[in-house]
Design a protein around this motif. Sequence first.
Motif, PDB file in Angstrom:
ATOM      1  N   PHE A  68       0.866  -1.178   0.000  1.00 12.57           N
ATOM      2  CA  PHE A  68       0.000   0.000   0.000  1.00 12.57           C
ATOM      3  C   PHE A  68       0.906   1.231   0.000  1.00 12.57           C
ATOM      4  N   SER A  69       0.848   2.031  -1.071  1.00 10.66           N
ATOM      5  CA  SER A  69       1.839   3.098  -1.234  1.00 10.66           C
ATOM      6  C   SER A  69       1.700   4.218  -0.213  1.00 10.66           C
ATOM      7  N   LYS A  70       0.612   4.226   0.534  1.00 10.01           N
ATOM      8  CA  LYS A  70       0.480   5.180   1.652  1.00 10.01           C
ATOM      9  C   LYS A  70       1.714   5.121   2.539  1.00 10.01           C
ATOM     10  N   HIS A  71       2.271   3.928   2.707  1.00 15.35           N
ATOM     11  CA  HIS A  71       3.388   3.741   3.638  1.00 15.35           C
ATOM     12  C   HIS A  71       4.746   4.043   3.014  1.00 15.35           C
ATOM     13  N   LEU A  72       4.741   4.455   1.746  1.00 21.00           N
ATOM     14  CA  LEU A  72       5.992   4.847   1.080  1.00 21.00           C
ATOM     15  C   LEU A  72       5.919   6.268   0.548  1.00 21.00           C
ATOM     16  N   GLN A  73       5.040   7.073   1.125  1.00 23.59           N
ATOM     17  CA  GLN A  73       4.879   8.442   0.637  1.00 23.59           C
ATOM     18  C   GLN A  73       6.019   9.360   1.064  1.00 23.59           C
ATOM     19  N   TRP A  74       7.012   8.801   1.716  1.00 26.64           N
ATOM     20  CA  TRP A  74       8.236   9.541   2.019  1.00 26.64           C
ATOM     21  C   TRP A  74       9.247   9.381   0.880  1.00 26.64           C
ATOM     22  N   LEU A 299      -0.918  -5.184   1.044  1.00 23.79           N
ATOM     23  CA  LEU A 299      -0.362  -5.334   2.399  1.00 23.79           C
ATOM     24  C   LEU A 299      -0.202  -3.957   3.039  1.00 23.79           C
ATOM     25  N   HIS A 300      -0.780  -3.800   4.241  1.00 24.01           N
ATOM     26  CA  HIS A 300      -0.783  -2.519   4.942  1.00 24.01           C
ATOM     27  C   HIS A 300       0.113  -2.584   6.182  1.00 24.01           C
ATOM     28  N   TYR A 301       0.642  -1.422   6.562  1.00 23.15           N
ATOM     29  CA  TYR A 301       1.497  -1.300   7.753  1.00 23.15           C
ATOM     30  C   TYR A 301       0.983  -0.135   8.595  1.00 23.15           C
ATOM     31  N   GLU A 302       0.249  -0.432   9.644  1.00 21.06           N
ATOM     32  CA  GLU A 302      -0.332   0.646  10.435  1.00 21.06           C
ATOM     33  C   GLU A 302       0.114   0.621  11.893  1.00 21.06           C
ATOM     34  N   TYR A 303       1.177  -0.133  12.159  1.00 22.58           N
ATOM     35  CA  TYR A 303       1.800  -0.062  13.485  1.00 22.58           C
ATOM     36  C   TYR A 303       2.924   0.970  13.416  1.00 22.58           C
ATOM     37  N   PRO A 304       3.444   1.445  14.556  1.00 20.33           N
ATOM     38  CA  PRO A 304       4.435   2.534  14.552  1.00 20.33           C
ATOM     39  C   PRO A 304       5.653   2.250  13.678  1.00 20.33           C
ATOM     40  N   LEU A 305       5.847   3.098  12.663  1.00 21.49           N
ATOM     41  CA  LEU A 305       6.979   2.958  11.750  1.00 21.49           C
ATOM     42  C   LEU A 305       7.531   4.336  11.391  1.00 21.49           C
ATOM     43  N   GLY A 306       7.700   5.161  12.399  1.00 13.76           N
ATOM     44  CA  GLY A 306       8.334   6.462  12.175  1.00 13.76           C
ATOM     45  C   GLY A 306       7.543   7.411  11.311  1.00 13.76           C
ATOM     46  N   GLY A 307       6.226   7.225  11.252  1.00 12.00           N
ATOM     47  CA  GLY A 307       5.371   8.085  10.444  1.00 12.00           C
ATOM     48  C   GLY A 307       4.914   7.440   9.144  1.00 12.00           C
ATOM     49  N   ALA A 308       5.607   6.377   8.717  1.00 14.51           N
ATOM     50  CA  ALA A 308       5.215   5.685   7.485  1.00 14.51           C
ATOM     51  C   ALA A 308       3.816   5.085   7.622  1.00 14.51           C
ATOM     52  N   GLU A 309       3.458   4.711   8.845  1.00 14.74           N
ATOM     53  CA  GLU A 309       2.124   4.122   9.065  1.00 14.74           C
ATOM     54  C   GLU A 309       1.002   5.108   8.786  1.00 14.74           C
ATOM     55  N   GLY A 311       1.318   7.635   6.480  1.00 13.65           N
ATOM     56  CA  GLY A 311       1.485   8.229   5.154  1.00 13.65           C
ATOM     57  C   GLY A 311       2.249   9.531   5.180  1.00 13.65           C
ATOM     58  N   ASN A 312       3.079   9.729   6.206  1.00 18.84           N
ATOM     59  CA  ASN A 312       3.843  10.972   6.317  1.00 18.84           C
ATOM     60  C   ASN A 312       4.896  11.075   5.204  1.00 18.84           C
ATOM     61  N   SER A 313       5.260  12.294   4.892  1.00 16.17           N
ATOM     62  CA  SER A 313       6.253  12.527   3.841  1.00 16.17           C
ATOM     63  C   SER A 313       7.681  12.490   4.363  1.00 16.17           C
ATOM     64  N   THR A 314       7.843  12.480   5.684  1.00 18.10           N
ATOM     65  CA  THR A 314       9.170  12.350   6.289  1.00 18.10           C
ATOM     66  C   THR A 314       9.110  11.314   7.405  1.00 18.10           C
ATOM     67  N   LEU A 315      10.257  10.701   7.690  1.00 15.40           N
ATOM     68  CA  LEU A 315      10.347   9.669   8.724  1.00 15.40           C
ATOM     69  C   LEU A 315      11.042  10.203   9.971  1.00 15.40           C
ATOM     70  N   THR A 316      10.690   9.631  11.112  1.00 15.64           N
ATOM     71  CA  THR A 316      11.344   9.991  12.379  1.00 15.64           C
ATOM     72  C   THR A 316      12.301   8.903  12.839  1.00 15.64           C
ATOM     73  N   ILE A 317      12.391   7.811  12.075  1.00 18.05           N
ATOM     74  CA  ILE A 317      13.354   6.742  12.362  1.00 18.05           C
ATOM     75  C   ILE A 317      14.114   6.433  11.079  1.00 18.05           C
ATOM     76  N   ALA A 318      15.176   5.657  11.193  1.00 21.32           N
ATOM     77  CA  ALA A 318      16.008   5.340  10.022  1.00 21.32           C
ATOM     78  C   ALA A 318      15.195   4.559   8.989  1.00 21.32           C
ATOM     79  N   ARG A 319      15.374   4.884   7.724  1.00 18.25           N
ATOM     80  CA  ARG A 319      14.636   4.204   6.668  1.00 18.25           C
ATOM     81  C   ARG A 319      14.948   2.714   6.646  1.00 18.25           C
ATOM     82  N   GLU A 320      16.157   2.325   7.037  1.00 18.69           N
ATOM     83  CA  GLU A 320      16.519   0.906   7.068  1.00 18.69           C
ATOM     84  C   GLU A 320      15.644   0.145   8.046  1.00 18.69           C
TER      85      GLU A 320
END
Length: 349
Positions: A68-74, A299-309, A311-320
Amino acid sequence: MLYCFLCNETLMFMKTSRRDFIKSSMLITAGLSSMAISAEGHSLDIIDVDNSYLAHGKDTDSFKISIFSKHLQWLDYTEMANVAAGMGFDGVDLTVRPQGHVLPERVVEDLPKAVAAVRNAGMNVYMITTAIKNADDPITENILKAASSLGIRHYRMGWFNYDEKISVEENLKNIKNQLTKLAAINKKYAIQGEYQNHSGMYFGAPIWDLQAVLKQINSPWIGSQYDIYHATIEGANTWPIGLKLVKPYIKSICIKDFQWTKKENQWLVETVPIGEGMVNFKEYFRLLKQYNITIPISLHYEYPLGGAEHGNSTLTIAREEVVTAMKQDLNTLRKLLTNEKLIDLASEK
């Protein structure tokens, strides 16, 4: 085998890997795209396709897993596609909605770019996620025309809320009228509209209401995107009844997991990685096999993932860290599907 829309015949390929197969078929998808886009890159015309083929589907998209590309909008389109392909996904479920990867008002310009990026990375776009609810909205026709011209066969629509000022029966009548109009425009553009059952005060949450309306409309162009996560929230032990009821109308599914948690004397839904929650995937996939439901997966990811959950445009944790978690869920899902013999894991490599 692969059906060619352009030559109106079935093409035969030698046994090969999933990625080699996709690469081999890129000439066909490229042909579809080139027919759809004018020299200026903006004009999209509907392709003359076999409607019965699209309505009933073939094995080419069965259990293909999209992120689900919502989780890759960064990420931009190219990076999004490369990251998804690197994790091993079959495709990308593109968000074509307000604040999505593709903005509805720019669908003519940007959807071809996003789809091209995904296909260039060796994947496909089996479905898109929209906020579509109104067939009379010009944006609706723009989105469906653009998606269909690019060979996309599935889209998820927006949700309907129950109007508390009128009866349940009146709500269902009103929603049926809206979905009937959408079925007509879906048929025009040879694309299936799919309604996701979402827990809460939404139409479709109890499942029986969605099934009742779909049965009355009786169109292959409008159906269900079945969500076992939300079905389990609404009916922890009774969801199999709802699944049996709505199974003739399921055109795609989405996957995520959850557990109940108590915070400040309130019981809340907490989304967790696949296999760590209370969704009974073993029974769910057993039933899909029993009912011969073979459809694409988001496939969706809605648990804490640095904002990816969110659909944020920036992350608060390492992309790795984000990518590692996403890949782990994908691997878990593939193993679950393999255990129920819904896919052959060896053929996915």
